[in-house]
Design a protein around this motif. Structure first.
Motif, PDB file in Angstrom:
ATOM      1  N   PRO A  80       0.824  -1.219   0.000  1.00 17.24           N
ATOM      2  CA  PRO A  80       0.000   0.000   0.000  1.00 17.24           C
ATOM      3  C   PRO A  80       0.855   1.266   0.000  1.00 17.24           C
ATOM      4  CG  PRO A  80      -0.788  -1.578   1.626  1.00 17.24           C
ATOM      5  CD  PRO A  80       0.533  -2.092   1.138  1.00 17.24           C
ATOM      6  N   PHE A  81       0.404   2.244  -0.767  1.00  8.96           N
ATOM      7  CA  PHE A  81       1.125   3.510  -0.820  1.00  8.96           C
ATOM      8  C   PHE A  81       0.837   4.342   0.425  1.00  8.96           C
ATOM      9  CE2 PHE A  81       0.848   3.066  -5.632  1.00  8.96           C
ATOM     10  CZ  PHE A  81       2.172   2.680  -5.747  1.00  8.96           C
ATOM     11  N   ARG A  82       1.827   5.143   0.798  1.00  9.10           N
ATOM     12  CA  ARG A  82       1.678   6.037   1.953  1.00  9.10           C
ATOM     13  C   ARG A  82       1.207   7.422   1.528  1.00  9.10           C
ATOM     14  NH1 ARG A  82       7.562   4.819   4.791  1.00  9.10           N
ATOM     15  NH2 ARG A  82       7.356   2.537   4.989  1.00  9.10           N
ATOM     16  N   THR A  83       1.697   7.910   0.385  1.00  6.34           N
ATOM     17  CA  THR A  83       1.418   9.304   0.004  1.00  6.34           C
ATOM     18  C   THR A  83       0.909   9.465  -1.422  1.00  6.34           C
ATOM     19  OG1 THR A  83       3.698   9.694  -0.776  1.00  6.34           O
ATOM     20  CG2 THR A  83       3.254  10.075   1.563  1.00  6.34           C
ATOM     21  N   LEU A  84       1.302   8.567  -2.306  1.00  6.49           N
ATOM     22  CA  LEU A  84       1.089   8.796  -3.741  1.00  6.49           C
ATOM     23  C   LEU A  84      -0.367   9.083  -4.106  1.00  6.49           C
ATOM     24  CD1 LEU A  84       3.018   6.844  -6.468  1.00  6.49           C
ATOM     25  CD2 LEU A  84       0.733   7.702  -6.868  1.00  6.49           C
ATOM     26  N   PRO A  85      -1.364   8.332  -3.624  1.00  3.86           N
ATOM     27  CA  PRO A  85      -2.742   8.613  -4.028  1.00  3.86           C
ATOM     28  C   PRO A  85      -3.325   9.872  -3.393  1.00  3.86           C
ATOM     29  CG  PRO A  85      -2.479   6.373  -3.159  1.00  3.86           C
ATOM     30  CD  PRO A  85      -1.284   7.151  -2.759  1.00  3.86           C
ATOM     31  N   TYR A  86      -2.665  10.390  -2.360  1.00 11.10           N
ATOM     32  CA  TYR A  86      -3.242  11.465  -1.560  1.00 11.10           C
ATOM     33  C   TYR A  86      -2.585  12.820  -1.813  1.00 11.10           C
ATOM     34  CZ  TYR A  86      -4.179   7.011   0.646  1.00 11.10           C
ATOM     35  OH  TYR A  86      -4.514   5.689   0.849  1.00 11.10           O
ATOM     36  N   ASP A  87      -1.536  12.850  -2.587  1.00  9.57           N
ATOM     37  CA  ASP A  87      -0.821  14.079  -2.920  1.00  9.57           C
ATOM     38  C   ASP A  87      -1.042  14.350  -4.402  1.00  9.57           C
ATOM     39  OD1 ASP A  87       1.205  15.926  -3.759  1.00  9.57           O
ATOM     40  OD2 ASP A  87       2.403  15.417  -2.003  1.00  9.57           O
ATOM     41  N   VAL A  88      -1.741  15.446  -4.738  1.00  9.81           N
ATOM     42  CA  VAL A  88      -2.094  15.705  -6.133  1.00  9.81           C
ATOM     43  C   VAL A  88      -0.857  15.883  -7.001  1.00  9.81           C
ATOM     44  CG1 VAL A  88      -2.280  18.217  -5.835  1.00  9.81           C
ATOM     45  CG2 VAL A  88      -3.593  17.066  -7.642  1.00  9.81           C
ATOM     46  N   ARG A  89       0.221  16.377  -6.420  1.00  7.08           N
ATOM     47  CA  ARG A  89       1.456  16.534  -7.193  1.00  7.08           C
ATOM     48  C   ARG A  89       2.027  15.170  -7.563  1.00  7.08           C
ATOM     49  NH1 ARG A  89       4.765  19.681  -2.847  1.00  7.08           N
ATOM     50  NH2 ARG A  89       3.866  17.935  -1.698  1.00  7.08           N
ATOM     51  N   LYS A  90       2.089  14.277  -6.578  1.00  5.06           N
ATOM     52  CA  LYS A  90       2.625  12.947  -6.845  1.00  5.06           C
ATOM     53  C   LYS A  90       1.712  12.145  -7.760  1.00  5.06           C
ATOM     54  CE  LYS A  90       5.606  12.031  -2.872  1.00  5.06           C
ATOM     55  NZ  LYS A  90       5.918  11.081  -1.789  1.00  5.06           N
ATOM     56  N   SER A  91       0.412  12.234  -7.561  1.00  3.73           N
ATOM     57  CA  SER A  91      -0.508  11.461  -8.397  1.00  3.73           C
ATOM     58  C   SER A  91      -0.477  11.955  -9.840  1.00  3.73           C
ATOM     59  CB  SER A  91      -1.929  11.522  -7.839  1.00  3.73           C
ATOM     60  OG  SER A  91      -2.386  12.851  -7.732  1.00  3.73           O
ATOM     61  N   SER A  92      -0.243  13.255 -10.057  1.00 10.88           N
ATOM     62  CA  SER A  92      -0.113  13.783 -11.417  1.00 10.88           C
ATOM     63  C   SER A  92       1.155  13.271 -12.080  1.00 10.88           C
ATOM     64  CB  SER A  92      -0.107  15.314 -11.388  1.00 10.88           C
ATOM     65  OG  SER A  92      -1.317  15.824 -10.877  1.00 10.88           O
ATOM     66  N   ILE A  93       2.233  13.219 -11.332  1.00 11.36           N
ATOM     67  CA  ILE A  93       3.495  12.668 -11.849  1.00 11.36           C
ATOM     68  C   ILE A  93       3.322  11.194 -12.190  1.00 11.36           C
ATOM     69  CG2 ILE A  93       5.880  12.100 -11.241  1.00 11.36           C
ATOM     70  CD1 ILE A  93       5.898  14.694  -9.529  1.00 11.36           C
ATOM     71  N   ALA A  94       2.649  10.447 -11.301  1.00 12.64           N
ATOM     72  CA  ALA A  94       2.434   9.019 -11.548  1.00 12.64           C
ATOM     73  C   ALA A  94       1.566   8.791 -12.771  1.00 12.64           C
ATOM     74  CB  ALA A  94       1.796   8.372 -10.317  1.00 12.64           C
ATOM     75  N   LEU A  95       0.523   9.594 -12.955  1.00 16.09           N
ATOM     76  CA  LEU A  95      -0.339   9.471 -14.128  1.00 16.09           C
ATOM     77  C   LEU A  95       0.454   9.682 -15.409  1.00 16.09           C
ATOM     78  CD1 LEU A  95      -3.183   9.229 -15.399  1.00 16.09           C
ATOM     79  CD2 LEU A  95      -3.402  11.709 -15.098  1.00 16.09           C
TER      80      LEU A  95
END
Length: 240
Positions: A80-95
């Motif tokens: 399970p992720f700690r931050t990636l789904p909950y940080d819009v900056r990180k989730s945009s980078i991941a997308l």
């Protein structure tokens, strides 16, 4: 035949009313497409969250000698992720990165070093609380090494982009000037040699570097074309 393997979700498309077809890069089978039934039902809730970009899964999957789309017998979140789904900056980078990865990886075969690179990089990104502004640039530079066209110097990137042929279907806007390319060359050298300490002046420069790097990818991966999520990420980078 059933096989157990770890997998990294790249993306999915909706299929019929409640199902999806998920593209997953697996440890033992390479890139695979799986039909997952009922995952978009209201109950049980949250199952679709398991197929968001870069989610790590433990899978039991059906295999076929003919290849093509198969099914999952079992699946669960492995880490399970700690931050990636909950940080819009990180989730945009991941997308953005998952879109690039889904287009450049086509092999339906085991590639343990590549899988380990993706797995370890994504987990490190999730656990990094600050200083991840350059992650997309570093990730793409390192990924290119596994794809067979990794540069050794920034000059290799800038010269190929400056003098490369136009790529049908790809748009990067007006090209940078010669002076800008010299600046980019130094930044790419820093990212290649000392990624942990490389300093990029601001989000605007970071965004320009990413545009050049995507152009470099387009020259080496014909099927890449335009990356739709780049525009979204560009807005995020401007704030980093």
């Amino acid at each position: 035949m059933l096989i157990k393997t770890r997998g990294i979700v790249l993306n999915f498309i909706r299929y019929r009313e409640t199902s999806i077809i998920a593209r997953i890069y697996t440890e033992r089978l390479g890139l695979q497409s799986y039909l997952v039934n009922g995952v978009r039902k209201a109950k049980p809730p949250g199952r679709i969250a398991l197929f968001q970009p870069f989610t790590m899964l433990d899978l039991v999957a059906y295999t076929s000698r003919q290849g093509g789309i198969t099914r999952l017998s079992e699946y669960r979140c492995a880490e399970p992720f700690r931050t990636l789904p909950y940080d819009v900056r990180k989730s945009s980078i991941a997308l953005f990165l998952s879109e690039v990865v889904s287009r450049v990886l086509l092999e339906e075969e085991e590639n343990e070093p590549l899988f380990n690179f993706l797995h370890d990089s994504i987990l490190a990104f999730d656990r990094q609380e600050e200083g991840f502004e350059n992650f997309a640039l570093i990730f793409l530079l390192q990924l290119s090494q596994y794809l067979g066209f990794g540069p050794e110097t920034g000059e290799q990137i800038t010269s190929q982009v400056a003098f490369g042929a136009e790529v049908p279907g790809a748009t990067i806007g007006h090209g940078p000037t010669a002076l800008r390319f010299q600046e980019f060359e130094q930044h790419f050298d820093d990212l290649l040699r000392t990624p942990d300490t490389a300093q990029i002046p601001n989000g605007r420069v970071r965004r320009e570097l990413l545009g050049v790097l995507i152009r470099y990818y387009q020259l080496h991966v014909e099927r890449l074309g335009d990356v739709r999520s780049l525009s979204v990420l560009s807005e995020v980078l401007a704030e980093l």
